[in-house]
Write a protein that holds these residues in place. Structure first.
Motif, mmCIF file in Angstrom:
data_model
loop_
_atom_site.group_PDB
_atom_site.id
_atom_site.type_symbol
_atom_site.label_atom_id
_atom_site.label_comp_id
_atom_site.label_asym_id
_atom_site.label_seq_id
_atom_site.Cartn_x
_atom_site.Cartn_y
_atom_site.Cartn_z
ATOM 1 N N TRP A 168 -7.906 -1.543 27.818
ATOM 2 C CA TRP A 168 -7.902 -2.928 26.540
ATOM 3 C C TRP A 168 -9.141 -3.276 26.375
ATOM 4 N N GLN A 169 -9.914 -3.537 27.620
ATOM 5 C CA GLN A 169 -11.117 -4.206 27.577
ATOM 6 C C GLN A 169 -12.184 -3.211 26.579
ATOM 7 N N ILE B 142 -11.214 -1.420 24.135
ATOM 8 C CA ILE B 142 -10.621 -1.580 22.762
ATOM 9 C C ILE B 142 -11.144 -2.764 22.112
ATOM 10 N N MET C 50 -4.900 3.102 29.111
ATOM 11 C CA MET C 50 -5.334 2.619 28.139
ATOM 12 C C MET C 50 -6.166 1.635 28.853
#
Length: 230
Positions: free
Chosen positions: A208-209, A211, A206
């Motif tokens: 996150w940056q 997203i 995943m």
């Protein structure tokens, strides 16, 4: 005014690429941010207008747009996604196929602008926001060539004028045909933004940056949508 904004978006992107092109993460973040913005404009502004058409076969033109972009990427090799490695073998030249691909891409996007009712429409903002990261990658490529010659500035000028030329051509089409060109561009936008957003993360972890950047791009587009009168 529209033509000036289109040209400025390219020039700004090229200059950013020239001076910050060595920072690949910056370029990647800019592309992801723009992808979030672009897919929101596509789904929230472009497609509602397209599917408001009385033509029940309008979706075919969206599919045509997706296919056109897939064909163009055979020429650009993903340049508009920030993929420079395909063109890294010879930094002294820009492949002719790349120039053609970028020009056709921007030219098609400009056609629906000829019948926009507003000076600053959501569709125009989508193009401007899309132009900057592509031009950034172009400027970065020119910077790596270490040769900002007249030839390269001519290439930048050709790209900068592509959408305005498409806009001028669009004036020769009946206004009722705008929705078909808009559907094609919607397919192009959808393909580009989805490829950037959904490209595989390293080890499928995943990111996150990514997203957060996508959410920021979406928020920017939604902010414009909420304050835009319909």
């Amino acid at each position: 005014m529209t033509i000036i904004l289109l040209i400025l978006s390219v020039l700004i992107g090229v200059f950013l690429g020239k001076y910050f092109g060595s920072k690949q993460q910056f370029a990647k973040n800019l592309l992801i941010l723009s992808a979030g913005f672009l897919i929101t404009i596509c789904l929230n502004e472009v497609f509602p207008e397209v599917y408001h058409s009385e033509d029940h076969n309008i979706g075919i033109f969206v599919i045509i747009g997706v296919l056109i972009q897939m064909l163009l990427e055979n020429l650009t090799k993903g340049f508009e996604h920030g993929h420079l490695h395909h063109h890294a073998d010879d930094h002294s030249i820009i492949p002719f196929a790349l120039i053609v691909g970028l020009f056709v891409h921007a030219f098609i996007e400009g056609i629906p602008l000829s019948h926009e009712k507003e000076t600053i429409s959501p569709y125009l903002l989508g193009i401007l926001f899309h132009n900057i990261p592509i031009s950034f990658v172009l400027g970065s490529f020119l910077s790596h060539s270490k040769n900002f010659s007249t030839k390269f500035w001519l290439i930048v000028l050709v790209f900068a004028l592509a959408s305005p030329l498409g806009m001028l051509l669009g004036k020769y089409f009946d206004e009722n045909h705008k929705v078909y060109f808009l559907a094609i561009v919607g397919g192009i936008f959808l393909h580009i933004s989805s490829v950037i957003i959904f490209e595989s993360n390293k080890n499928h972890k995943m990111d996150w940056q990514k997203i957060v950047l996508v959410i920021c791009g979406i928020a920017l587009a939604l902010g414009g949508h909420l304050f835009h009168g319909h």
